[in-house]
Motif scaffolding. Structure first.
Motif, PDB file in Angstrom:
ATOM      1  N   ARG A  34       0.845  -1.195   0.000  1.00 51.02           N
ATOM      2  CA  ARG A  34       0.000   0.000   0.000  1.00 51.02           C
ATOM      3  C   ARG A  34       0.882   1.247   0.000  1.00 51.02           C
ATOM      4  O   ARG A  34       2.084   1.172   0.218  1.00 51.02           O
ATOM      5  N   ARG A  35       0.244   2.413  -0.155  1.00 49.61           N
ATOM      6  CA  ARG A  35       1.007   3.662  -0.138  1.00 49.61           C
ATOM      7  C   ARG A  35       1.594   3.949   1.245  1.00 49.61           C
ATOM      8  O   ARG A  35       2.530   4.739   1.378  1.00 49.61           O
ATOM      9  N   THR A  36       1.064   3.308   2.297  1.00 48.90           N
ATOM     10  CA  THR A  36       1.603   3.461   3.651  1.00 48.90           C
ATOM     11  C   THR A  36       2.541   2.315   4.029  1.00 48.90           C
ATOM     12  O   THR A  36       2.870   2.136   5.193  1.00 48.90           O
ATOM     13  N   GLY A  37       2.972   1.551   3.029  1.00 44.77           N
ATOM     14  CA  GLY A  37       3.872   0.416   3.283  1.00 44.77           C
ATOM     15  C   GLY A  37       3.134  -0.896   3.159  1.00 44.77           C
ATOM     16  O   GLY A  37       2.423  -1.145   2.206  1.00 44.77           O
ATOM     17  N   GLY A  38       3.327  -1.761   4.158  1.00 46.30           N
ATOM     18  CA  GLY A  38       2.659  -3.050   4.133  1.00 46.30           C
ATOM     19  C   GLY A  38       3.543  -4.133   3.557  1.00 46.30           C
ATOM     20  O   GLY A  38       4.754  -4.169   3.790  1.00 46.30           O
ATOM     21  N   ASN A  39       2.938  -5.008   2.755  1.00 49.96           N
ATOM     22  CA  ASN A  39       3.630  -6.197   2.254  1.00 49.96           C
ATOM     23  C   ASN A  39       4.506  -5.842   1.049  1.00 49.96           C
ATOM     24  O   ASN A  39       4.267  -6.279  -0.077  1.00 49.96           O
ATOM     25  N   MET A  40       5.542  -5.054   1.299  1.00 53.25           N
ATOM     26  CA  MET A  40       6.406  -4.568   0.222  1.00 53.25           C
ATOM     27  C   MET A  40       7.459  -5.597  -0.182  1.00 53.25           C
ATOM     28  O   MET A  40       7.967  -5.565  -1.300  1.00 53.25           O
ATOM     29  N   ASP A  41       7.845  -6.481   0.732  1.00 52.63           N
ATOM     30  CA  ASP A  41       8.851  -7.516   0.446  1.00 52.63           C
ATOM     31  C   ASP A  41      10.120  -6.923  -0.160  1.00 52.63           C
ATOM     32  O   ASP A  41      10.672  -7.449  -1.129  1.00 52.63           O
ATOM     33  N   ILE A  42      10.605  -5.842   0.434  1.00 56.22           N
ATOM     34  CA  ILE A  42      11.842  -5.220  -0.022  1.00 56.22           C
ATOM     35  C   ILE A  42      13.006  -5.866   0.716  1.00 56.22           C
ATOM     36  O   ILE A  42      13.172  -5.672   1.923  1.00 56.22           O
ATOM     37  N   ARG A  43      13.805  -6.623   0.003  1.00 55.99           N
ATOM     38  CA  ARG A  43      14.897  -7.402   0.589  1.00 55.99           C
ATOM     39  C   ARG A  43      15.898  -6.542   1.368  1.00 55.99           C
ATOM     40  O   ARG A  43      16.543  -7.029   2.306  1.00 55.99           O
ATOM     41  N   ASP A  44      16.004  -5.267   1.032  1.00 54.36           N
ATOM     42  CA  ASP A  44      17.029  -4.418   1.633  1.00 54.36           C
ATOM     43  C   ASP A  44      16.567  -3.690   2.895  1.00 54.36           C
ATOM     44  O   ASP A  44      17.317  -2.893   3.450  1.00 54.36           O
ATOM     45  N   LEU A  45      15.364  -3.971   3.384  1.00 54.14           N
ATOM     46  CA  LEU A  45      14.909  -3.383   4.645  1.00 54.14           C
ATOM     47  C   LEU A  45      15.430  -4.226   5.809  1.00 54.14           C
ATOM     48  O   LEU A  45      14.681  -4.848   6.554  1.00 54.14           O
ATOM     49  N   THR A  46      16.740  -4.213   5.959  1.00 51.33           N
ATOM     50  CA  THR A  46      17.409  -5.057   6.938  1.00 51.33           C
ATOM     51  C   THR A  46      18.023  -4.188   8.027  1.00 51.33           C
ATOM     52  O   THR A  46      17.839  -2.964   8.048  1.00 51.33           O
TER      53      THR A  46
END
Length: 319
Positions: free
Chosen positions: A165-177
């Motif tokens: 979503r525009r507020t985030g959520g299930n983005m599955d961004i590998r680099d959010l570590t």
């Protein structure tokens, strides 16, 4: 437990879907550091002794639980929630970190080509986070992150957690570590922040629909930036993001088409074919493996009418 944390959100304090009418699990001041005990994306429906039959029996009403929500005092629509990602700690069973990767019928980039359920179970050292063994053939470097991390939406009612979503959520961004700073738009009073869907490793694209799904404890610090007026999430990394994969180079396949989705599908399908031909593995095993460590990249998007998408598979897995 986290001695430096101001609060602990226990695993029972989770929810399914975004809903701004949910009662907060905790109300915190900006600057608070919080330990979140996060379930895997199956909410415990799959575990270290699961079988393919358990994949077929998954209850999709209980997918991607997120821990929270957290009400951040003073947060108003138009502000940004600034999240400093402090650490990840696997929730070990019998002394080992664990996870799963599955082909779930009807889900994934090549769902029309892989219609039968499949399951791979993983074990890894939670202290060293050394690469996890892939059968007898290879090993996948680990890089823990939270696949789902976001704030509640302004729209009332229950909203599925599956799409980002525009507020985030299930983005599955590998680099959010660990070490990354993430900013999320605030659309409701208090932000109502939640996090979950933790992974031990994933390739950019998560092409089969799952990564190494692994329950973890996540430590985050939440701050406010007033009147930021973000349209969508943004983040800042402290350094290189592919160092865990780069050492031995890559094998790369491409897809070329007038549609980016078709080009992406072609690039992944070609990598599956390449691994089957060179490694003797089954197509579904190759599909699940590349989802955990291979990266989809847009290589060219200006030379109309065709665009180029490339799929990078790290040779370090087999060397």
């Amino acid at each position: 437990m986290c001695k430096a944390c101001d609060y602990t959100i226990h695993s029972a304090q989770h929810h399914f879907g975004w809903d701004n009418s949910l009662a907060p699990a905790e109300r915190v001041a900006p600057g608070s550091t919080i330990l979140f005990q996060c379930h895997d994306s199956s909410a415990g429906q799959l575990g270290p002794s699961s079988t393919v039959a358990d994949v077929t029996a998954l209850d999709f009403g209980k997918i991607n639980p997120v821990s929270g929500p957290i009400y951040v005092e003073g947060a108003k629509p138009g502000d940004a929630l600034k999240i400093t990602i402090e650490s990840f700690a696997p929730q070990a069973r019998d002394g080992a970190g664990w996870g799963w990767t599955a082909n779930i019928p009807g889900f994934g980039l090549l769902a029309d080509q892989f219609t039968e359920p499949a399951l791979t179970l993983w074990r890894y050292n939670p202290a060293t986070m050394a690469p996890a063994l892939w059968g007898t053939q290879g090993k996948v470097p680990l890089k823990p992150f939270a696949g789902t991390i976001g704030n509640a939406l302004a729209e009332r009612g229950l909203h599925s957690i599956v799409p980002p979503r525009r507020t985030g959520g299930n983005m599955d961004i590998r680099d959010l570590t660990a070490g990354v700073t993430l900013w999320l738009p605030v659309e409701v009073e208090g932000a109502l922040f939640s996090v979950g869907d933790t992974h031990a490793a994933q390739g950019d694209g998560e092409v089969c629909g799952t990564a190494i799904e692994s329950p973890m404890d996540v430590v985050l610090t939440l701050e406010l930036e007033k009147d930021a007026n973000l349209r969508t999430p943004r983040f800042s990394t402290p350094g290189p993001v592919t160092r865990h994969l780069d050492a031995k180079g890559y094998e790369v396949t491409t897809g070329i088409a007038p549609d980016l989705m078709q080009a992406a599908r072609d690039a992944v399908a070609s990598m599956v074919d390449l691994l089957c031909a060179t490694r003797g593995m089954s197509a579904v095993d190759a599909y699940m493996l590349v989802s955990t460590c291979g990266d989809l990249r847009i290589s060219e998007i200006v030379d109309m009418p065709n665009w180029v998408v490339s799929f990078y598979f790290p040779r370090v897995v087999f060397e």
